[in-house]
Design a protein around this motif. Structure first.
Motif, short mmCIF file in Angstrom:
data_model
loop_
_atom_site.label_atom_id
_atom_site.label_comp_id
_atom_site.label_asym_id
_atom_site.label_seq_id
_atom_site.Cartn_x
_atom_site.Cartn_y
_atom_site.Cartn_z
N HIS A 12 0.83 -1.22 0.00
CA HIS A 12 0.00 0.00 0.00
C HIS A 12 0.86 1.26 0.00
O HIS A 12 0.36 2.34 0.35
CB HIS A 12 -0.94 -0.01 1.21
N ARG A 13 2.14 1.10 -0.41
CA ARG A 13 3.05 2.23 -0.55
C ARG A 13 3.12 3.05 0.73
O ARG A 13 3.13 4.27 0.73
CB ARG A 13 2.66 3.11 -1.75
N TRP A 14 3.11 2.34 1.88
CA TRP A 14 3.24 2.91 3.21
C TRP A 14 2.07 3.83 3.59
O TRP A 14 2.21 4.72 4.41
CB TRP A 14 4.60 3.62 3.38
N ASN A 15 0.92 3.57 2.98
CA ASN A 15 -0.31 4.28 3.37
C ASN A 15 -0.90 3.52 4.57
O ASN A 15 -1.47 2.44 4.43
CB ASN A 15 -1.29 4.29 2.20
N LYS A 16 -0.74 4.11 5.76
CA LYS A 16 -1.13 3.41 6.98
C LYS A 16 -2.63 3.21 7.10
O LYS A 16 -3.09 2.21 7.67
CB LYS A 16 -0.59 4.16 8.21
N GLY A 34 -7.49 -5.10 9.46
CA GLY A 34 -8.53 -5.08 10.49
C GLY A 34 -8.08 -4.41 11.77
O GLY A 34 -8.51 -4.79 12.87
N LEU A 35 -7.19 -3.42 11.64
CA LEU A 35 -6.67 -2.70 12.79
C LEU A 35 -7.08 -1.24 12.71
O LEU A 35 -7.38 -0.71 11.63
CB LEU A 35 -5.14 -2.79 12.83
N SER A 36 -7.03 -0.57 13.83
CA SER A 36 -7.19 0.89 13.84
C SER A 36 -5.84 1.50 13.49
O SER A 36 -4.79 0.84 13.59
CB SER A 36 -7.64 1.37 15.21
N ARG A 37 -5.83 2.79 13.10
CA ARG A 37 -4.55 3.45 12.81
C ARG A 37 -3.66 3.46 14.05
O ARG A 37 -2.45 3.28 13.96
CB ARG A 37 -4.80 4.89 12.33
N VAL A 38 -4.30 3.66 15.22
CA VAL A 38 -3.54 3.68 16.47
C VAL A 38 -2.92 2.31 16.74
O VAL A 38 -1.75 2.18 17.12
CB VAL A 38 -4.43 4.11 17.66
N LYS A 61 1.96 -1.31 16.62
CA LYS A 61 2.69 -2.49 16.16
C LYS A 61 3.92 -2.10 15.34
O LYS A 61 4.97 -2.76 15.41
CB LYS A 61 1.76 -3.41 15.35
N ILE A 62 3.82 -1.03 14.56
CA ILE A 62 4.96 -0.56 13.77
C ILE A 62 6.11 -0.17 14.71
O ILE A 62 7.27 -0.51 14.47
CB ILE A 62 4.55 0.63 12.88
N GLU A 63 5.76 0.54 15.79
CA GLU A 63 6.79 0.94 16.76
C GLU A 63 7.36 -0.28 17.49
O GLU A 63 8.56 -0.37 17.73
CB GLU A 63 6.18 1.93 17.75
N ARG A 64 6.47 -1.25 17.84
CA ARG A 64 6.92 -2.43 18.57
C ARG A 64 7.92 -3.25 17.75
O ARG A 64 8.91 -3.76 18.29
CB ARG A 64 5.72 -3.30 18.95
N TYR A 65 7.65 -3.36 16.45
CA TYR A 65 8.51 -4.22 15.61
C TYR A 65 9.63 -3.45 14.92
O TYR A 65 10.33 -3.98 14.06
CB TYR A 65 7.65 -4.94 14.56
N GLY A 66 9.80 -2.18 15.28
CA GLY A 66 10.91 -1.42 14.72
C GLY A 66 10.74 -1.08 13.26
O GLY A 66 11.72 -0.92 12.53
N LEU A 67 9.49 -0.96 12.80
CA LEU A 67 9.24 -0.62 11.39
C LEU A 67 9.08 0.87 11.19
O LEU A 67 8.96 1.33 10.06
CB LEU A 67 7.99 -1.34 10.89
N ALA A 68 9.05 1.64 12.30
CA ALA A 68 8.78 3.08 12.19
C ALA A 68 9.83 3.79 11.36
O ALA A 68 9.53 4.76 10.67
CB ALA A 68 8.71 3.69 13.59
N ASN A 69 11.08 3.32 11.42
CA ASN A 69 12.15 4.00 10.70
C ASN A 69 12.39 3.44 9.29
O ASN A 69 13.30 3.86 8.61
CB ASN A 69 13.46 3.90 11.50
N VAL A 70 11.59 2.45 8.92
CA VAL A 70 11.74 1.86 7.58
C VAL A 70 10.93 2.68 6.60
O VAL A 70 9.72 2.76 6.70
CB VAL A 70 11.25 0.39 7.56
N LYS A 71 11.57 3.33 5.67
CA LYS A 71 10.88 4.19 4.70
C LYS A 71 11.21 3.73 3.29
O LYS A 71 12.25 3.12 3.05
CB LYS A 71 11.31 5.65 4.88
#
Length: 498
Positions: free
Chosen positions: A457-461, A469-473, A478-488
């Motif tokens: 989805h081209r990083w469209n959260k 089936g998740l909320s944006r929050v 989960k992105i922060e938990r798995y260390g994906l926040a810095n992956v761009k």
């Protein structure tokens, strides 16, 4: 007639089952101008009024068998490439097809669409080569010196295509460098070679490099897949046969060993040869002579034999499945080709080369492939090796938009879900239960799925969260938990080519 149909090669498909006919037409219509016929009479009418390069005929037709019809096609339209598709694999049908109707390929049901399309494209190319050879023959009669120059130039071009430096694509620090250096050292010497490695690692390419780097480079190079034919057909294909040697042998046939006299014979999948045929092959290698099936006389041949296998031949010898004396006749040198997972730094170079070939083949141009996509390709373990990578590049080009860069979101899902290369071994241990709790294993899989969904989805959260089936929050957590926040997404660039 549409302009599009004029640019596509014409295929005539014959099948009395309407659903099968419709299915074939639907699958082939993107690559070919497909003509269909449900009866032999209708097929004959098409050939009388249309220009077809290839005929694909079902074997079990009500009026007559496919082989019988294609025998007629051979007599009336000899240039047309003839192919049979059948759910039955009777050896007599195959032999009759090869000998009486000159069948190019015998395809068994169920067939795989991609494989069928590739086979038909090869058949069309064979048709084109036949026409080129006819023109060349005319030219030779009219101007032998010009024709000779054309042949020499083509052979020189082939030699350049399979050069150790340009023909075998790799990076500057590739494990293939050592392989290519060994190939270069071995090529000039007239010794048999066994090439080992997993399927798709490029064993035939290496065999061609050996041939075109040898003193036999201007002589024939012929290929036979030993695992594709039963003993009787394999013996006939390699050594030839005399007319009347067996049912369907209506004329003398010159085998590949005799056709390659002075050149090289490449025996692929040599480990699949039966013990009985191993004895016959050993005698040929020992004596340097062949005896066609049904003949009382032997013929001397001078060929270099290069064999290939995806098995460990020494282990096959120890297990009693492969003759030790044949192995030592074949294994003058043994060269192992590394798997693609062991040469990940070659992937950007290979991607660039394969992209250029796919663009030329499919007639579709794109600005390039994103660096993010290349990184994802480097992270996958490639069980199918370079052949699988080639298929993925073709897939990318087909699903991508012409004139637009190919992004990682277009990659197959199993590639997107692969772990980065440096994490792969540890990840496999966790998933297999060699290490880590159930929670660890579930978390690893969850992280992979989230990353794959974000890339698609081209990083469209918002879109990724909706699919999962998740909320944006919840997704952000989960992105922060798995260390994906810095992956761009990485900046776009064209993959390098050799």
């Amino acid at each position: 007639m549409s302009d599009r149909s004029l640019t596509l090669p014409t295929i005539l498909v014959i099948d009395d089952e309407v659903r099968s006919l419709e299915s074939l037409e639907r699958i082939l219509s993107d690559d070919f101008d497909v003509k269909t016929a449900a009866t032999i009479g209708a097929a004959t009418e098409v050939l009388e009024n249309e220009w077809a390069q290839v005929v694909l005929c079902d074997q079990r037709m009500p009026e007559q068998t496919g082989v019988e019809f294609l025998k007629t096609v051979r007599e009336r339209w000899p240039d047309v490439i003839r192919m049979i598709v059948s759910g039955y694999t009777d050896a007599h049908d195959i032999i009759d097809g090869i000998n009486e109707a000159g069948i190019y390929q015998y395809i068994t049901k169920p067939w795989h669409p991609d494989s069928l399309i590739l086979t038909l494209k090869n058949a069309v190319r064979l048709y084109e080569l036949q026409r080129e050879n006819e023109l060349l023959a005319v030219e030779m009669k009219m101007s032998p010196s010009v024709a000779k120059k054309v042949v020499v130039n083509r052979r020189e071009a082939l030699r350049r295509d399979y050069d150790f430096d340009d023909g075998i694509v790799r990076g500057p620090d590739s494990p293939m460098n050592k392989v290519c250096e060994t190939l270069r050292q071995v090529a000039p010497y007239d010794v048999p070679v066994v090439l080992t490695g997993a399927s798709g690692t490029g064993k035939e390419l290496a065999a061609r490099a050996l041939h075109y780097g040898s003193l036999r480079w201007n002589k024939p190079f012929v290929v036979e897949n030993c695992g594709a034919l039963p003993d009787q057909l394999l013996e006939s294909e390699l050594f030839g046969h005399k007319r009347g040697a067996f049912t369907g042998a209506v004329e003398d046939y010159v085998g590949l060993f005799e056709r390659a006299d002075g050149g090289t014979v490449f025996l692929d999948e040599i480990s699949e040869v039966s013990p009985a045929f191993q004895v016959k092959l050993l005698r040929v290698l020992q004596e340097g002579e062949i005896r066609p099936v049904g003949s009382a006389r032997t013929r001397k041949v001078d060929v270099r034999v290069i064999a290939a296998t995806n098995r460990d031949l020494e282990e096959e010898v120890r297990a009693g499945r492969f003759r030790a004396d044949l192995y030592y006749r074949l294994a003058g040198m043994v060269i192992r080709l590394p798997a693609l997972k062991d040469r990940r730094d070659d992937i950007p170079v290979l991607v660039g080369e394969l992209m250029q070939r796919a663009e030329a083949k499919l007639g579709k141009q794109v600005p390039g492939i994103s660096a993010e996509a290349v990184e994802c390709l480097k992270g996958y373990h490639w069980p199918g090796n370079v052949r699988e990578l080639q298929n993925e590049i073709q897939h990318l080009l087909v699903v991508g938009e012409e004139g637009r860069e190919l992004g990682a979101e277009l990659l197959s899902r199993h590639i997107l879900r692969a772990a980065p290369a440096e994490e792969e071994e540890a990840a496999e241990d966790v998933i297999a239960g060699l290490d880590g709790t159930l929670k660890d294993r579930i978390s690893l899989l969850e992280a992979r799925i989230i990353k794959e969904t974000l890339i698609r989805h081209r990083w469209n959260k918002s879109k990724a969260a909706r699919e999962l089936g998740l909320s944006r929050v919840g997704l952000r957590s989960k992105i922060e938990r798995y260390g994906l926040a810095n992956v761009k997404p990485l900046p776009a660039r064209r993959a390098a080519t050799s």
